[in-house]
Design a protein around this motif. Structure first.
Motif, PDB file in Angstrom:
ATOM      1  N   ARG A   1      19.345   8.431 -24.203  1.00 22.17           N
ATOM      2  CA  ARG A   1      20.573   8.977 -23.613  1.00 22.17           C
ATOM      3  C   ARG A   1      20.754   8.488 -22.181  1.00 22.17           C
ATOM      4  NH1 ARG A   1      18.528  13.817 -25.894  1.00 22.17           N
ATOM      5  NH2 ARG A   1      17.985  14.570 -23.805  1.00 22.17           N
ATOM      6  N   ARG A   2      19.673   8.482 -21.415  1.00 18.46           N
ATOM      7  CA  ARG A   2      19.791   8.081 -20.009  1.00 18.46           C
ATOM      8  C   ARG A   2      20.140   6.612 -19.867  1.00 18.46           C
ATOM      9  NH1 ARG A   2      14.705  11.902 -17.869  1.00 18.46           N
ATOM     10  NH2 ARG A   2      15.647  13.805 -18.748  1.00 18.46           N
ATOM     11  N   ARG A   3      19.641   5.800 -20.767  1.00 17.35           N
ATOM     12  CA  ARG A   3      20.010   4.386 -20.743  1.00 17.35           C
ATOM     13  C   ARG A   3      21.510   4.223 -20.976  1.00 17.35           C
ATOM     14  NH1 ARG A   3      17.023   3.075 -24.436  1.00 17.35           N
ATOM     15  NH2 ARG A   3      18.469   2.940 -26.173  1.00 17.35           N
ATOM     16  N   LEU A   4      22.055   4.974 -21.943  1.00 16.99           N
ATOM     17  CA  LEU A   4      23.481   4.872 -22.226  1.00 16.99           C
ATOM     18  C   LEU A   4      24.322   5.443 -21.091  1.00 16.99           C
ATOM     19  CD1 LEU A   4      23.516   5.872 -26.014  1.00 16.99           C
ATOM     20  CD2 LEU A   4      23.543   3.580 -25.015  1.00 16.99           C
TER      21      LEU A   4
ATOM     22  N   TRP B   1      21.561  17.701 -22.243  1.00 14.04           N
ATOM     23  CA  TRP B   1      22.016  16.548 -21.475  1.00 14.04           C
ATOM     24  C   TRP B   1      21.983  16.813 -19.972  1.00 14.04           C
ATOM     25  CZ3 TRP B   1      27.244  15.186 -24.346  1.00 14.04           C
ATOM     26  CH2 TRP B   1      26.962  14.944 -25.703  1.00 14.04           C
ATOM     27  N   ILE B   2      22.021  18.070 -19.574  1.00 17.74           N
ATOM     28  CA  ILE B   2      22.113  18.390 -18.151  1.00 17.74           C
ATOM     29  C   ILE B   2      20.928  17.793 -17.399  1.00 17.74           C
ATOM     30  CG2 ILE B   2      22.072  20.290 -16.488  1.00 17.74           C
ATOM     31  CD1 ILE B   2      23.634  21.946 -18.600  1.00 17.74           C
ATOM     32  N   ASP B   3      19.744  17.863 -17.981  1.00 16.69           N
ATOM     33  CA  ASP B   3      18.569  17.282 -17.326  1.00 16.69           C
ATOM     34  C   ASP B   3      18.688  15.772 -17.199  1.00 16.69           C
ATOM     35  OD1 ASP B   3      17.339  19.711 -16.942  1.00 16.69           O
ATOM     36  OD2 ASP B   3      16.144  19.605 -18.772  1.00 16.69           O
ATOM     37  N   ASP B   4      19.425  15.122 -18.114  1.00 12.51           N
ATOM     38  CA  ASP B   4      19.611  13.676 -18.033  1.00 12.51           C
ATOM     39  C   ASP B   4      20.398  13.296 -16.775  1.00 12.51           C
ATOM     40  OD1 ASP B   4      18.319  13.432 -20.493  1.00 12.51           O
ATOM     41  OD2 ASP B   4      20.191  13.588 -21.605  1.00 12.51           O
TER      42      ASP B   4
END
Length: 509
Positions: free
Chosen positions: A187-190, A215-218
């Motif tokens: 997810r973080r890469r995207l 997702w919030i932590d991302d």
């Protein structure tokens, strides 16, 4: 102190054609002063407040950049050819995901997709994400067959009782649910890739739909790493069940970071217009037995409104059809009549009758609208609604005249994230290739569209005091274009590019 030398037109009323914007300690210090310090020459281009997209899906944009892009596929056979090419290099059992499929003519059947990729499950999301087409392998994995009932708010299209592979609205979630989830690193890469793309387009702020609290932590992790990102004003998807007051109290908390705020709960009250899921008081003209679907109860909307009001937060409700908007106003009216300053948002507000436009203005609701959707809607709107109802669709001029505040976004990746396409569509009301404008009396001026894409997004985020305008004291979130925006012909707008994007006066590229 960093000085930006502008050789081009600023916003109207900001001085002569050639002037300067002085930036000190991340904020606009003055306009029109002699250049000092470092000079960034705009080379004849305009300097603007950074764009703030009022409705974005950042992770989905990253996913759309990583999957098959089908937006320019001429027809379904071309879609099948692209899937076959991807299947030729994919490992057996590997999912093939696509985005941007646009239905045309008769709904397709999964047979060609199943023959093109017999060993790979395939899911191709519609251009508006309000459905998908899948192949036989995907149907098997999701256990969708002749005995599968239509889920609430969705339809499994069938031929002689068997699923065709076309899944509308929530029916597509039957298959999406069995696709392996991305881990945090994925997810973080995207998100990183999508954020970089947005910054290249001059986007310095996003009202971003956060569909999963994980997702919030991302976002926090990327900001902690120093990854350049637009400011994120999060609207968190409300869970279908559970205590919303408790959820809002736990999730909508201050982050202590001016680049990341969790501000509102978000609910989706109906489906999409192109997929005939938007909720109308009368049936669709090209599907007389169907008038759309309600995806959430009015009681749940009422509960969400009370929950966020109790905590001093905001609410966004997706409402497209005239009945969805009417019901929403009926639900919110008793709660908001004596609550000024709430800044609740109607997301899309696509078809709103004149009477409901006036009610929306009286309640102080913000309409988060997407002019760039007109580029596609010109091709199907009259078929779906007929001329009488369609004249109330994307009725931006009428809504402004009624007193409704319009914040402009794209709902990317449903439409591309480029703000120049927002300006083009709202000013011309044509498809990108031209043709007859759709209800030209509803056009907005370029200045009005720019205001909606900058200042109104800041207002929606409760940041009008320091974002969204070229005003001394405001943060220096800026977009520098490659030409004079107000001298460009409307047809040129999609070709305008951003030379520099700055956040707090620091170039992001």
């Amino acid at each position: 102190m960093t000085t930006l030398t502008i050789a081009g037109a600023l916003l109207p009323g900001h001085g002569p054609a050639t002037t300067t914007v002085l930036v000190k300690d991340g904020r606009i210090a003055a306009i029109g002063e002699p250049p000092t310090g470092t000079v960034l020459d705009a080379e004849g281009g305009s300097v603007l407040p950074g764009f703030i997209d009022a409705h974005a899906h950042l992770l989905s944009l990253g996913e759309s950049m990583a999957v098959l892009d089908l937006r320019d596929a001429a027809d379904f056979p071309e879609v099948v050819r692209r899937v076959a090419a991807r299947a030729a290099t994919a490992a057996p059992g590997e999912w093939i995901i696509g985005r941007g499929w646009t239905p045309a003519g008769d709904p397709p059947h999964h047979h060609p997709l199943s023959q093109a990729a017999p060993d790979n499950p395939v899911l191709l999301n519609r251009f508006d994400h309000h459905g998908a087409v899948v192949n036989a392998a995907a149907l098997r994995l999701a256990e969708v067959d002749a005995g599968t009932a239509d889920p609430p708010g969705g339809r499994v299209l069938r031929h002689e009782g068997e699923p065709t592979g076309v899944l509308l609205e929530t029916a597509a979630d039957l298959v999406r649910a069995v696709i392996p989830a991305r881990d945090a690193a994925g997810r973080r890469r995207l998100l990183r890739q999508a954020a970089a793309h947005c910054l290249r387009l001059g986007l310095t702020g996003l009202h971003d739909a956060i569909d999963d609290v994980t997702w919030i932590d991302d976002y926090r992790a990327l900001l902690a790493e120093g990854v350049p990102m637009p400011r994120i004003f999060g609207m968190v998807r409300a869970p279908a069940e559970g205590d919303l007051a408790e959820f809002a109290g736990d999730v909508l908390t201050g982050t202590g970071d001016p680049r990341f705020a969790l501000q509102r709960l978000r609910l989706v009250s109906d489906g999409g217009l192109a997929a005939r899921g938007a909720l109308f008081a009368e049936p669709y003209c090209d599907d007389p037995g169907h008038s759309g679907a309600a995806l959430v109860t009015q009681e749940r909307i009422r509960e969400a409104a009370r929950a966020v009001l109790a905590h001093g937060h905001g609410l966004t409700v997706h409402a497209i059809g005239d009945l969805a908007n009417h019901r929403l106003l009926n639900t919110l009216e008793p709660l908001l009549a004596d609550r000024p300053g709430h800044r609740f948002v109607v997301e899309h507000a696509t078809v709103v009758t004149p009477g409901d436009q006036r009610r929306m203005a009286a309640l102080g609701l913000i309409a988060s609208v997407q002019p760039a959707h007109l580029h596609a809607a010109t091709g199907y709107l009259l078929d779906r609604l007929g001329a009488d109802r369609a004249r109330h669709a994307y009725a931006f001029r009428s809504m402004l005249r009624a007193g409704v505040r319009l914040a402009h976004g794209t709902d990317f990746p449903v439409a591309p994230p480029d703000p120049m396409l927002t300006l083009h569509a709202g000013e011309t009301r044509q498809s990108r290739s031209g043709g007859e404008p759709l209800f030209p009396a509803e056009r907005l001026t370029r200045a009005e569209l720019l205001h909606g894409a900058t200042a109104e997004g800041a207002y929606m985020a409760r940041r009008e005091h320091d974002l969204g305008a070229l005003t001394p004291g405001h943060r220096a979130d800026l977009a520098v274009l490659d030409r004079d925006l107000f001298a460009a012909d409307p047809a040129e707008l999609p070709q305008i590019r951003v030379r520099h994007t700055l956040i707090d006066g620091i170039p992001t590229q």
